[in-house]
Design a protein around this motif. Structure first.
Motif, PDB file in Angstrom:
ATOM      1  N   PRO A  18      45.786  -2.462 -39.858  1.00 38.05           N
ATOM      2  CA  PRO A  18      45.985  -1.166 -39.301  1.00 38.05           C
ATOM      3  C   PRO A  18      44.785  -0.287 -38.805  1.00 38.05           C
ATOM      4  N   ILE A  19      43.676  -0.699 -39.179  1.00 33.98           N
ATOM      5  CA  ILE A  19      42.331   0.011 -38.950  1.00 33.98           C
ATOM      6  C   ILE A  19      42.009  -0.570 -37.595  1.00 33.98           C
ATOM      7  N   ALA A  20      42.165  -1.882 -37.308  1.00 34.59           N
ATOM      8  CA  ALA A  20      41.828  -2.472 -35.875  1.00 34.59           C
ATOM      9  C   ALA A  20      42.728  -1.861 -35.081  1.00 34.59           C
ATOM     10  N   GLN A  21      44.013  -1.744 -35.401  1.00 38.36           N
ATOM     11  CA  GLN A  21      45.209  -1.151 -34.429  1.00 38.36           C
ATOM     12  C   GLN A  21      44.994   0.166 -34.021  1.00 38.36           C
ATOM     13  N   ARG A  22      44.301   1.103 -35.098  1.00 39.82           N
ATOM     14  CA  ARG A  22      43.927   2.602 -34.876  1.00 39.82           C
ATOM     15  C   ARG A  22      42.681   2.397 -33.685  1.00 39.82           C
ATOM     16  N   GLN A  23      41.671   1.673 -33.855  1.00 41.53           N
ATOM     17  CA  GLN A  23      40.629   1.516 -32.808  1.00 41.53           C
ATOM     18  C   GLN A  23      41.146   0.977 -31.598  1.00 41.53           C
ATOM     19  N   TRP A  24      42.157   0.095 -31.452  1.00 36.05           N
ATOM     20  CA  TRP A  24      42.677  -0.454 -30.266  1.00 36.05           C
ATOM     21  C   TRP A  24      43.440   0.809 -29.575  1.00 36.05           C
ATOM     22  N   LEU A  25      43.883   1.478 -30.231  1.00 32.35           N
ATOM     23  CA  LEU A  25      44.989   2.924 -29.817  1.00 32.35           C
ATOM     24  C   LEU A  25      43.783   4.010 -29.268  1.00 32.35           C
ATOM     25  N   ALA A  26      42.836   4.177 -29.819  1.00 29.56           N
ATOM     26  CA  ALA A  26      41.753   4.974 -29.504  1.00 29.56           C
ATOM     27  C   ALA A  26      41.159   4.627 -28.171  1.00 29.56           C
ATOM     28  N   ALA A  27      40.923   3.298 -28.118  1.00 31.66           N
ATOM     29  CA  ALA A  27      40.234   2.856 -26.917  1.00 31.66           C
ATOM     30  C   ALA A  27      41.239   3.126 -25.663  1.00 31.66           C
ATOM     31  N   LEU A  28      42.629   3.185 -25.809  1.00 32.24           N
ATOM     32  CA  LEU A  28      43.532   3.338 -24.695  1.00 32.24           C
ATOM     33  C   LEU A  28      43.483   4.845 -24.352  1.00 32.24           C
ATOM     34  N   GLY A  33      44.148  10.845 -35.709  1.00 32.84           N
ATOM     35  CA  GLY A  33      44.802  11.781 -36.777  1.00 32.84           C
ATOM     36  C   GLY A  33      44.411  11.612 -38.012  1.00 32.84           C
ATOM     37  N   ILE A  34      45.102  11.921 -39.083  1.00 34.34           N
ATOM     38  CA  ILE A  34      44.938  11.568 -40.301  1.00 34.34           C
ATOM     39  C   ILE A  34      45.008  10.151 -40.962  1.00 34.34           C
ATOM     40  N   CYS A  35      44.430   9.726 -41.779  1.00 29.75           N
ATOM     41  CA  CYS A  35      44.578   8.292 -42.061  1.00 29.75           C
ATOM     42  C   CYS A  35      44.174   8.400 -43.681  1.00 29.75           C
ATOM     43  N   VAL A  36      45.316   8.119 -44.277  1.00 30.29           N
ATOM     44  CA  VAL A  36      45.284   7.899 -45.781  1.00 30.29           C
ATOM     45  C   VAL A  36      45.291   6.436 -46.294  1.00 30.29           C
ATOM     46  N   ASP A  37      44.260   6.057 -46.972  1.00 25.55           N
ATOM     47  CA  ASP A  37      43.732   4.877 -47.399  1.00 25.55           C
ATOM     48  C   ASP A  37      44.885   4.406 -48.595  1.00 25.55           C
ATOM     49  N   GLY A  42      41.174  -1.905 -46.702  1.00 26.99           N
ATOM     50  CA  GLY A  42      41.751  -2.046 -45.630  1.00 26.99           C
ATOM     51  C   GLY A  42      43.329  -1.668 -45.474  1.00 26.99           C
ATOM     52  N   GLU A  43      43.665  -0.991 -46.484  1.00 27.51           N
ATOM     53  CA  GLU A  43      45.128  -0.749 -46.767  1.00 27.51           C
ATOM     54  C   GLU A  43      45.299   0.599 -45.997  1.00 27.51           C
ATOM     55  N   VAL A  44      46.239   1.012 -45.393  1.00 28.42           N
ATOM     56  CA  VAL A  44      46.645   2.462 -44.876  1.00 28.42           C
ATOM     57  C   VAL A  44      47.817   2.451 -45.307  1.00 28.42           C
ATOM     58  N   ILE A  45      48.140   3.580 -46.147  1.00 29.51           N
ATOM     59  CA  ILE A  45      49.489   4.162 -46.477  1.00 29.51           C
ATOM     60  C   ILE A  45      50.093   4.938 -45.428  1.00 29.51           C
ATOM     61  N   HIS A  46      49.284   5.606 -44.576  1.00 23.34           N
ATOM     62  CA  HIS A  46      50.020   6.535 -43.389  1.00 23.34           C
ATOM     63  C   HIS A  46      48.831   7.059 -42.758  1.00 23.34           C
ATOM     64  N   SER A  47      48.968   7.039 -41.509  1.00 21.47           N
ATOM     65  CA  SER A  47      48.098   7.499 -40.459  1.00 21.47           C
ATOM     66  C   SER A  47      49.004   7.861 -38.961  1.00 21.47           C
ATOM     67  N   GLU A  48      48.059   8.571 -38.687  1.00 22.11           N
ATOM     68  CA  GLU A  48      49.014   9.278 -37.330  1.00 22.11           C
ATOM     69  C   GLU A  48      47.728   9.047 -36.237  1.00 22.11           C
ATOM     70  N   MET A  49      48.193   8.619 -35.006  1.00 21.49           N
ATOM     71  CA  MET A  49      47.385   8.715 -33.817  1.00 21.49           C
ATOM     72  C   MET A  49      48.186   9.714 -32.869  1.00 21.49           C
ATOM     73  N   LEU A  50      47.637  10.388 -31.870  1.00 16.22           N
ATOM     74  CA  LEU A  50      48.031  11.312 -31.255  1.00 16.22           C
ATOM     75  C   LEU A  50      47.696  11.103 -29.934  1.00 16.22           C
ATOM     76  N   TRP A  51      48.819  11.296 -28.959  1.00 17.39           N
ATOM     77  CA  TRP A  51      48.677  11.079 -27.504  1.00 17.39           C
ATOM     78  C   TRP A  51      48.489  12.393 -26.936  1.00 17.39           C
ATOM     79  N   PRO A  52      47.580  12.475 -26.013  1.00 20.34           N
ATOM     80  CA  PRO A  52      46.868  13.875 -25.396  1.00 20.34           C
ATOM     81  C   PRO A  52      47.948  14.484 -24.591  1.00 20.34           C
ATOM     82  N   ASP A  53      49.009  13.650 -24.034  1.00 21.05           N
ATOM     83  CA  ASP A  53      50.103  14.315 -23.147  1.00 21.05           C
ATOM     84  C   ASP A  53      51.284  14.824 -24.155  1.00 21.05           C
ATOM     85  N   GLY A  54      51.057  14.584 -25.398  1.00 21.18           N
ATOM     86  CA  GLY A  54      52.219  15.321 -26.387  1.00 21.18           C
ATOM     87  C   GLY A  54      52.781  13.742 -27.190  1.00 21.18           C
TER      88      GLY A  54
END
Length: 130
Positions: A18-28, A33-37, A42-54
């Motif tokens: 999930p850490i690599a996926q968050r980096q991939w999404l950030a590159a797009l 958003g938040i990231c709860v280890d 490398g385990e992620v219990i919960h995280s959010e990625m925010l799209w600038p258009d909503g």
């Protein structure tokens, strides 16, 4: 309806990395958003990625302690409304994303494309907002 404030549906996807996926999404263009280890490395219990258009997407590990909402890797498909699909297309090409559907204009007025993330989930970006 104003799509910039329409954030009541948040798709959730599980990843082996999930850490690599968050980096991939950030590159797009997604914002971090938040990231709860979790307990493991490398385990992620919960995280959010925010799209600038909503909107947002939740990213977590497949090895979560609570498997209630774990999805099989590569089984997801997400559509993201975007105001500038050409800019996102350029970023997708820059990170060597796997192209599923080339950029194109649709009969119903949308302009967009589809790519696959490194673990096989499909991400479509287009101007169609319903």
């Amino acid at each position: 309806m104003n799509t910039r404030h329409d954030m009541n549906i948040w798709p959730g996807l599980s990843y082996n990395d999930p850490i690599a996926q968050r980096q991939w999404l950030a590159a797009l263009g997604f914002g971090e958003g938040i990231c709860v280890d979790g307990d493991g490395p490398g385990e992620v219990i919960h995280s959010e990625m925010l799209w600038p258009d909503g909107g947002r997407v939740m990213i977590s590990s497949v090895c979560k302690t609570d498997p209630t909402f774990v999805t099989p890797t590569g089984s997801g498909s997400v559509y993201v409304v975007v105001s500038d699909p050409d800019a996102v297309w350029t970023r997708a090409i820059d990170i060597d994303a796997t192209v599923v559907r080339e950029m194109r204009d649709e009969d119903y007025g949308s302009r967009g494309f589809s790519i696959a993330d490194p673990e096989g989930n499909k991400w479509s970006f287009g101007t169609y907002a319903g």
